[in-house]
Enzyme design. Structure first.
Site, PDB file in Angstrom:
ATOM      1  CB  SER A 163      -0.907  -0.007   1.234  1.00 35.02           C
ATOM      2  OG  SER A 163      -1.574   1.230   1.350  1.00 35.02           O
TER       3      SER A 163
ATOM      4  N   GLY B 195      -7.374  -0.094   3.954  1.00 32.71           N
ATOM      5  CA  GLY B 195      -6.502  -1.211   3.612  1.00 32.71           C
ATOM      6  C   GLY B 195      -7.236  -2.539   3.650  1.00 32.71           C
ATOM      7  CG  ASP B 196      -8.990  -3.610   7.142  1.00 34.84           C
ATOM      8  OD1 ASP B 196      -7.825  -4.034   7.152  1.00 34.84           O
ATOM      9  OD2 ASP B 196      -9.490  -2.963   8.081  1.00 34.84           O
TER      10      ASP B 196
ATOM     11  N   GLY C  66      -1.967   4.801  -4.056  1.00 33.44           N
ATOM     12  CA  GLY C  66      -2.448   3.525  -4.555  1.00 33.44           C
ATOM     13  C   GLY C  66      -1.659   2.355  -4.026  1.00 33.44           C
TER      14      GLY C  66
ATOM     15  N   GLY D 201      -0.523   4.314   0.317  1.00 37.52           N
ATOM     16  CA  GLY D 201      -1.393   5.370   0.837  1.00 37.52           C
ATOM     17  C   GLY D 201      -2.211   6.003  -0.275  1.00 37.52           C
TER      18      GLY D 201
END
Length: 308
Positions: free
Chosen positions: A216, A247-248, A221, A218
């Site tokens: 990730s 993120g999940d 992308g 942030g």
């Protein structure tokens, strides 16, 4: 069926305030509660995408009872293992003026050896029906640091693809057990590899055992190093909002794409669109389907040249 594991389940509380100012009193304008912990967020998004999702992990005490009550009406099957301790809470304070979020996370209660054994028995049974498993989040007190490595090995023995989303020493040990996919953020990846150059760090993480590494970045992308190539997927624009659960949602996009046998570019586009739609949502771990579908058409996916 897609199985998600949350060893450190939580009750997610989100407070909205007009402006967050240190050392002052605040009037909260809105409060929301959600069953939380990374794997529960993943399962909720998977269910919204039409997949059968089952959650396991631990729940206990009055807070655990609230978590299970909130799960009951959702299209997610509850296979949480009861514990004597009390499930933790996480608090997100959203500043309406700036869109920024301040997060406070409790550590969780201690899990006993007997409770861990009960969980392993449940996990083995659930793996028999699983098409994929996500192993998500921090470890509660009492759980040994190699727990995720053990769960990855058991999934591999059952022929079930495993995605690992954790940090620190549990990630270091877990990746050595050769999960199919790991999804660290940039800081977690730097801590693991010692490099802050995303492409180099992602390749290094693959060499440590993971079949695929999706990092990730942030608001920029995600970057994916896979056996089939290297891609970066980015949202159409940076957005402000509550990043809790973003993120999940990306994990849910990756797992659902795996089960549906989507191409890597399509999996990554789905993951970024879901994560961005979650940032824009008013409550932690939620997303608006209209926003998601619009974003999905505007995510940019770029292929990188192979490493020399």
């Amino acid at each position: 069926m897609i199985l998600t594991v949350t060893l450190n389940t939580a009750l997610d509380l989100t407070y909205r305030v007009p402006a967050l100012v240190p050392h002052t009193s605040h009037r909260v304008t809105e409060v929301t509660e959600r069953p939380g912990g990374k794997g529960l967020n993943v399962a909720r998004v998977l269910a919204a995408l039409g997949h059968e999702a089952v959650v396991t992990g631990f729940a206990g005490g009055p807070t655990g009872a609230v978590v299970r009550d909130l799960l009951a009406p959702l299209p997610v099957r509850d296979a949480l293992v009861p514990v004597a301790g009390t499930t933790r809470r996480t608090l997100a304070v959203v500043d309406a003026a700036t869109g920024d979020t301040t997060q406070l996370n409790e550590p969780g209660s201690t899990v006993t050896a007997e409770e861990w054994a009960a969980f392993l028995a449940t996990y083995e049974t659930l793996l028999q029906r699983a098409d994929a498993v996500a192993l998500c989040g921090s470890l509660p007190p009492g759980i040994h640091v190699g727990a995720y490595a053990e769960l990855v090995r058991r999934a591999r023995a059952a022929g079930v693809p495993a995605l690992l989303d954790t940090s620190g020493e549990p990630l270091r040990r877990g990746i050595a057990a050769r999960p199919d996919l790991v999804k660290p953020n940039a800081d977690e990846l730097a801590q693991l590899t010692g490099s802050r150059e995303p492409l180099r760090a992602t390749h290094d993480a693959r060499r440590r055992g993971a079949r695929t590494v999706v990092s990730s970045l942030g608001p920029d992308g995600i970057l994916a190093a896979t056996p089939d190539g290297i891609w970066q997927a980015a949202p159409p624009a940076k957005v402000l909002g509550n990043p809790t659960g973003a993120g999940d949602s990306a994990v849910a996009g990756l797992l659902s794409g795996l089960v549906e046998s989507l191409s890597w570019p399509d999996r990554l586009a789905r993951a970024v669109a879901l994560a961005t739609a979650t940032v824009l949502a008013p409550a932690a771990g939620d997303f608006d389907r209209t926003s998601y579908e619009d974003l999905l058409t505007r995510v940019t996916v770029t292929e990188h040249a192979p490493a020399a």
